[in-house]
Scaffold this active site. Sequence first.
Site, PDB file in Angstrom:
ATOM      1  N   VAL A 118      27.439  13.071   8.821  1.00  0.00           N
ATOM      2  CA  VAL A 118      27.095  14.475   8.621  1.00  0.00           C
ATOM      3  C   VAL A 118      28.287  15.128   7.939  1.00  0.00           C
ATOM      4  O   VAL A 118      29.422  15.009   8.416  1.00  0.00           O
ATOM      5  CB  VAL A 118      26.794  15.187   9.950  1.00  0.00           C
ATOM      6  N   ARG A 340      20.352  19.082   5.593  1.00  0.00           N
ATOM      7  CA  ARG A 340      20.042  19.926   6.749  1.00  0.00           C
ATOM      8  C   ARG A 340      20.000  21.381   6.308  1.00  0.00           C
ATOM      9  O   ARG A 340      20.986  21.920   5.817  1.00  0.00           O
ATOM     10  CB  ARG A 340      21.061  19.730   7.878  1.00  0.00           C
ATOM     11  N   ASP A 638      32.578  22.207  15.076  1.00  0.00           N
ATOM     12  CA  ASP A 638      31.680  22.976  14.227  1.00  0.00           C
ATOM     13  C   ASP A 638      31.056  24.064  15.095  1.00  0.00           C
ATOM     14  O   ASP A 638      31.513  24.320  16.201  1.00  0.00           O
ATOM     15  CB  ASP A 638      30.637  22.096  13.535  1.00  0.00           C
TER      16      ASP A 638
END
Length: 731
Positions: A118, A340, A638
Amino acid sequence: MTDRVSAGNLRVARVLYDFVNNEALPGTDINPNSFWSGVAKVVADLTPQNQSLLNSRDELQAQIDKWHRHRVIEPFDVDAYRQFLIDIGYLLPEPDDFTISTSGVDDEITMTAGPQLVVPVLNARFALNAANARWGSLYDALYGTDTIPETEGAEKGSEYNKIRGDKVIAYARKFMDQAVPLASDSWTNATGVSIFDGQLQIAIGTNSTGLASPEKFVGYNRQLRSSNWSVLLANHGLHIEVLIDPESPIGKTDPVGIKDVILESAITTIMDFEDSVTAVDADDKVRGYRNWLGLNKGDLTEEVNKDGKTFTRVLNADRSYTTPDGGELTLPGRSLLFVRNVGHLTTSDAILVDGGDGQEKEVFEGIIDAVFTGLAAIHGLKTGEANGPLTNSRTGSIYIVKPKMHGPAEVAFTCELFSRVEDVLGLPQGTLKVGIMDEERRTTLNLKACIKAAADRVVFINTGFLDRTGDEIHTSMEAGPMIRKGAMKNSTWIKAYEDANVDIGLAAGFKGKAQIGKGMWAMTELMADMVEQKIGQPKAGATTAWVPSPTAATLHAMHYHQVDVAAVQQELTGQRRATVDQLLTIPLAKKLAWAPEEIREEVDNDCQSILGYVVRWVDQGIGCSKVPDIHNVALMEDRATLRISSQLLANWLRHGVITSEDVRASLERMAPLVDQQNAEDPAYRPMAPNFDDSIAFLAAQELILSGAQQPNGYTEPILHRRRREFKAQNR
């Protein structure tokens, strides 16, 4: 003031309008006027539905808050609680059994178990590195991390350390014995490799042997009269390339001449527009869309400075081999890309519409993301002068991860949005596939219904325990003080949550059709711990799990050789290990659970984590980075980790475990530490001692003090407003 262009009833930021018309639309055969007209219709039709779903979230939360407030002094009654959730429509009837019917899905999703990266799409260098992380050097991953201890003379040092190198080679040989064992003896004792009559032969002194499973030899790459060649092996659907070069510095030290072992690593990668980025205005959004377009066209580049040298990083080409019978084999050189989008909550000033009261209002960002990431991804379905030299999907699909959905109605809305976007883009229905993040409590409790709502589009479900913990805290904010953050991983609901995700996915027919994924390893420097622990995810039946870096992807790839995930899933199919009541077990603390010093430790830990992340988010626009914790251990932070920390402190504040003065005092103690940890960053702005002059400090404080009032505990509203405030002050 943002320069805007009128497109029907849309007021589009010129930077977005020009990007779409001049860069994204050419090569798609879509008429610009028709495109903008279609976008306007989608916005007009779906905005009320989006808002209605958000209203439902607030209404349900208000009813849950009221229920807990009226029972705060009573023992928790799970039967009454379950019935209450049924009565208000939070806990829905489970649908009858069904099997997903998604078609046109790439093998990386349906057939191959392996790591998933990611990466923030706004950072072109990170995005390129991630896309190229399909293949990674095991030798580099071992040598450069703590997987090989720096003991017994095996320190990394500034120059190559042969003692450490020998340990790397020994480790790799042991791994090969596990993944591609020999018919007799061990790779450790190998002295040569050759091919005879289409079979791989391994010399062991004066003897020779083959592979225990000869079919695992699938190819080779060799130039005529060259001693520099490679052997391609396969195990559990993943490839291992053994590079042989007796003249290379490493090959000279190896009896076989092996200079490296290359593992197929990040099989899939999620290019992220959500939790790992700071995209608060049209300029930010277009920067991300442009990178996503470049990835799909295959022409994204980035100038990189490394060791005093500058070079241009590009996307890797596919890899070609000769098969044992003399045929040709081509393997993807790049990770298969998902994108995403953001969830249903936030809005963006990239497009404004008339709000009906004479005032212009921002359009929901999730609608915008579906349109523009879908448009850019068309270029990843074909090659050509206007589409670039590379493709992403080989089956004609576009893969979109949709986060932070609460229940099946929100999943159904996403599918309707995707269908409408397909019409605007002239794509066949079903082109836009959906990855469902199981990271909100209402989705977990109704997961089977959520999957059914997307039964012809779903390509993955994934547990995101970080956000899921944040929602667990916020949903039951009024129930009482929660346990400490570190204790959450051992709570009843989390094990039930992880098990239920796998079991329900398998029952819906995910095996061989879609991914079942698990969460991120956040301790970026602790790779030895990752190698030891993260094998638990494939052992639990996950076909993929998140990693924070290409190096971590290569190390985690070993786990999918050591575990036959398909066999694990076969064994688990038909089981239902978790109960609804386990999922409903609220992680409440016992009365007088902590000593004062324990409370202070938790508050300081969380405040330091919040400040360390928020100061980079607000001041520098960095949405995902290694943030040292209070003990200087680097953690990948995050917005999901921020949500947990801020919600826990908001919960303790709500129930009198701490006071607002405690929060402020801790923030003031931790800010100088965070300043010190960032002292070598020339772009960093210290928060201490003028705390109230720091927008970042005030944002961190607001996230805690106002945390109980934030929608579902999300951090985006405060972060976006504060980042915009900072940008306005520093133009």
